[in-house]
Design a protein around this motif. Structure first.
Motif, mmCIF file in Angstrom:
data_model
loop_
_atom_site.group_PDB
_atom_site.id
_atom_site.type_symbol
_atom_site.label_atom_id
_atom_site.label_comp_id
_atom_site.label_asym_id
_atom_site.label_seq_id
_atom_site.Cartn_x
_atom_site.Cartn_y
_atom_site.Cartn_z
ATOM 1 N N GLY A 1 34.762 75.199 -50.517
ATOM 2 C CA GLY A 1 34.086 76.209 -49.903
ATOM 3 C C GLY A 1 34.210 77.655 -50.668
ATOM 4 N N VAL A 2 34.923 77.698 -51.685
ATOM 5 C CA VAL A 2 35.179 79.135 -52.085
ATOM 6 C C VAL A 2 33.722 79.609 -52.837
ATOM 7 N N PRO A 3 33.392 80.783 -52.303
ATOM 8 C CA PRO A 3 31.989 81.171 -52.899
ATOM 9 C C PRO A 3 32.005 81.564 -54.533
ATOM 10 N N TYR A 4 30.990 81.542 -55.014
ATOM 11 C CA TYR A 4 30.850 81.850 -56.795
ATOM 12 C C TYR A 4 29.658 82.596 -56.938
ATOM 13 N N SER A 5 29.910 83.504 -57.922
ATOM 14 C CA SER A 5 28.507 84.174 -58.526
ATOM 15 C C SER A 5 28.474 83.499 -59.862
ATOM 16 N N VAL B 1 16.882 67.222 -67.274
ATOM 17 C CA VAL B 1 18.158 67.086 -66.739
ATOM 18 C C VAL B 1 18.965 68.368 -66.387
ATOM 19 N N THR B 2 19.298 68.957 -67.672
ATOM 20 C CA THR B 2 20.162 70.071 -67.523
ATOM 21 C C THR B 2 19.487 71.341 -66.763
ATOM 22 N N GLY B 3 17.933 71.549 -67.066
ATOM 23 C CA GLY B 3 17.342 72.530 -66.238
ATOM 24 C C GLY B 3 17.480 72.246 -64.777
ATOM 25 N N ARG B 4 17.462 71.026 -64.130
ATOM 26 C CA ARG B 4 17.641 70.710 -62.942
ATOM 27 C C ARG B 4 19.140 71.132 -62.422
ATOM 28 N N ILE B 5 19.935 71.037 -63.205
ATOM 29 C CA ILE B 5 21.592 71.209 -63.029
ATOM 30 C C ILE B 5 21.451 72.776 -62.850
ATOM 31 N N ILE B 6 20.934 73.513 -63.987
ATOM 32 C CA ILE B 6 21.090 74.958 -63.905
ATOM 33 C C ILE B 6 20.393 75.538 -62.708
ATOM 34 N N ASP C 1 22.561 77.991 -55.512
ATOM 35 C CA ASP C 1 23.786 77.832 -54.625
ATOM 36 C C ASP C 1 24.798 78.936 -54.839
ATOM 37 N N ALA C 2 24.277 79.763 -55.754
ATOM 38 C CA ALA C 2 25.459 80.905 -55.977
ATOM 39 C C ALA C 2 25.322 82.049 -55.104
ATOM 40 N N THR C 3 26.391 82.823 -54.742
ATOM 41 C CA THR C 3 26.147 84.009 -53.771
ATOM 42 C C THR C 3 25.303 84.953 -54.420
ATOM 43 N N CYS C 4 25.670 85.201 -55.731
ATOM 44 C CA CYS C 4 24.887 86.434 -56.532
ATOM 45 C C CYS C 4 24.441 85.777 -57.848
ATOM 46 N N CYS C 5 23.498 86.258 -58.453
ATOM 47 C CA CYS C 5 22.914 85.631 -59.923
ATOM 48 C C CYS C 5 22.851 87.093 -60.706
ATOM 49 N N PHE C 6 23.410 86.938 -61.867
ATOM 50 C CA PHE C 6 23.176 88.290 -62.861
ATOM 51 C C PHE C 6 22.801 87.600 -64.150
ATOM 52 N N ALA C 7 22.364 88.518 -65.045
ATOM 53 C CA ALA C 7 22.021 88.111 -66.211
ATOM 54 C C ALA C 7 22.222 89.392 -67.158
ATOM 55 N N ASP C 8 22.710 89.012 -68.407
ATOM 56 C CA ASP C 8 22.969 90.156 -69.195
ATOM 57 C C ASP C 8 21.725 90.639 -70.087
ATOM 58 N N GLY D 1 14.163 80.314 -58.849
ATOM 59 C CA GLY D 1 13.280 80.707 -57.622
ATOM 60 C C GLY D 1 13.925 81.506 -56.759
ATOM 61 N N ARG D 2 14.935 82.385 -57.195
ATOM 62 C CA ARG D 2 15.887 83.315 -56.438
ATOM 63 C C ARG D 2 15.822 84.768 -57.222
ATOM 64 N N SER D 3 16.390 85.615 -56.646
ATOM 65 C CA SER D 3 16.667 86.931 -57.448
ATOM 66 C C SER D 3 17.910 86.938 -58.357
ATOM 67 N N CYS D 4 17.534 87.787 -59.523
ATOM 68 C CA CYS D 4 18.577 87.864 -60.566
ATOM 69 C C CYS D 4 18.660 89.314 -60.876
#
Length: 393
Positions: A126-130, A146-151, A157-164, A177-180
């Motif tokens: 139950g520990v959250p992650y980003s 396959v890997t695309g579905r995993i990613i 499921d992440a609390t937050c999503c970031f990209a550099d 399909g979510r904000s990043c």
């Protein structure tokens, strides 16, 4: 708050000192904010352990043979076994660490494999992650079935999503399909410890730092210097780094008579590299393909003008905030024109003080940490540096 940084790339002294070089400053800044930080990363061998007393870096064993993780292919049987052990042992080790250290939140650097470990710990404990997408994860694996579905599942499921990168954030949004949010990786320059470097102050000194590979465009830059020498003989190009093109570059330099104009320095200690950054007049990034290389942020921190190709996010950042000149990629002629123009007037195209300060703030590790902590609810949004949404750039 107890945080855990998950990374598949972390420097081993004497082995790969340039791996994950932005991670230690990130960890230190989080600790300066009063948080307890652990780091989980794969071991180079099969023996787990702590990297040093009190430093909080835990390495877990897996079936790797010492190669960088990016060198493993799931289409080779032996490599596939190693990859599966990396995923399994990483998840198991993280679950142990979460329980032992009472971890409150995990930050996965790269969606895979680190995001896989984080999601496994979230499902088990139950520990959250980003997740902080850093390019190779999405670019190499995001489009595969396959890997695309995993990613996609890891990001959703992440609390937050970031990209550099700005473009990379848009790609993450398309996949998940979510904000990043755009969150640049930053490797702070220690200007106070820069080693003195003696450059010809009568010359215009340009600096290239990076791998000597075609993707980085160093061959295009050396070709451009042939035209530069004819029109601006006082320009000197200092090339720091190393790679597979070294022999080709030396041959090209000798054939064009550029021995005095193009100086190959090889790989340098951090203090000396910083010395060249401090002493140079401008930094050139001639990449064929790129997001936002670490050297871009370093040049910004040092207050150096930039001559960059219009790939990835570099062109958009320069056009928005100022600080340099943008040229098309793979065009030695236009790159030479930009260099000659800069040589004729160092101040040509230089941004105003406000623009330069705003760009420097964007590549501040303290701002990056503030944005991350604000996103996961650890500091009030009004107390953090204003978050820059992907759509703003």
């Amino acid at each position: 708050m107890n945080l855990c940084i998950l990374t598949s790339s972390y420097a081993v002294p004497g082995y790969d000192a340039h791996a994950g070089t932005f991670v230690p400053p990130l960890v230190e800044e989080l600790r300066q904010h009063g948080h307890r930080v652990s780091v989980l990363t794969p071991a180079r061998g099969r023996a787990k352990g702590n990297s040093g007393p009190g430093n909080g870096v835990m390495r877990f064993p897996w079936l790797g043979d010492g190669r960088p993780i990016v060198a493993y292919s799931p289409f080779r049987v032996g490599d596939l076994r190693a990859i599966l052990s990396l995923l399994r042992e990483g998840t198991r080790s993280l679950c142990d660490l979460v329980q032992d250290e009472a971890i409150d939140h995990c930050l996965a650097l790269w969606a895979v494999p680190s995001g896989y470990w984080a999601r496994g710990a979230m499902r088990a404990l139950g520990v959250p992650y980003s997740v902080w997408c850093l390019g190779s994860d999405l670019n190499q694996w995001g489009h595969r079935p396959v890997t695309g579905r995993i990613i996609r599942t890891i990001l959703r499921d992440a609390t937050c999503c970031f990209a550099d990168g700005i473009e990379l954030a848009r790609k993450a949004e398309t996949i998940s399909g979510r904000s990043c949010d755009f969150l640049p990786t930053v490797r702070p320059l220690s200007l106070a410890t820069a080693a003195p470097v003696a450059l010809d102050r009568e010359a215009v000194n340009l600096l290239f730092i990076g791998r000597w590979e075609r993707v980085k465009g160093i061959d295009v830059l050396v070709e451009a210097m042939r035209a530069v020498r004819a029109r601006a003989p006082g320009v000197r190009l200092h090339v720091v780094g190393g790679g597979s093109l070294e022999g080709e570059l030396r041959t090209q330099i000798a054939a064009d008579g550029l021995q005095e104009a193009v100086l190959l320095h090889g790989s340098l200690p951090t203090e000396e590299l910083t010395g060249y950054m401090v002493a140079c007049d401008a930094v050139v990034i001639p990449s064929r393909s790129e997001s936002i290389p670490l050297v871009f942020g370093e040049a910004v921190q040092a207050g150096k003008p930039l001559i960059v190709t219009d790939v990835g996010d570099m062109g958009d950042l320069i056009r928005k905030y100022g600080g340099g000149v943008v040229v098309p990629p793979q065009s030695p002629q236009q790159l030479a024109e930009a260099i000659v123009s800069f040589a004729q007037d160092h101040q040509r195209g230089a941004p105003g003080a406000a623009d330069r300060a705003e760009l420097r703030e964007l590549f501040s590790v303290s701002r990056v940490v503030d944005q991350f902590l604000s996103a996961i609810g650890q500091i009030p949004a009004e107390d953090s540096t204003t978050k820059r949404e992907v759509s703003q750039v």
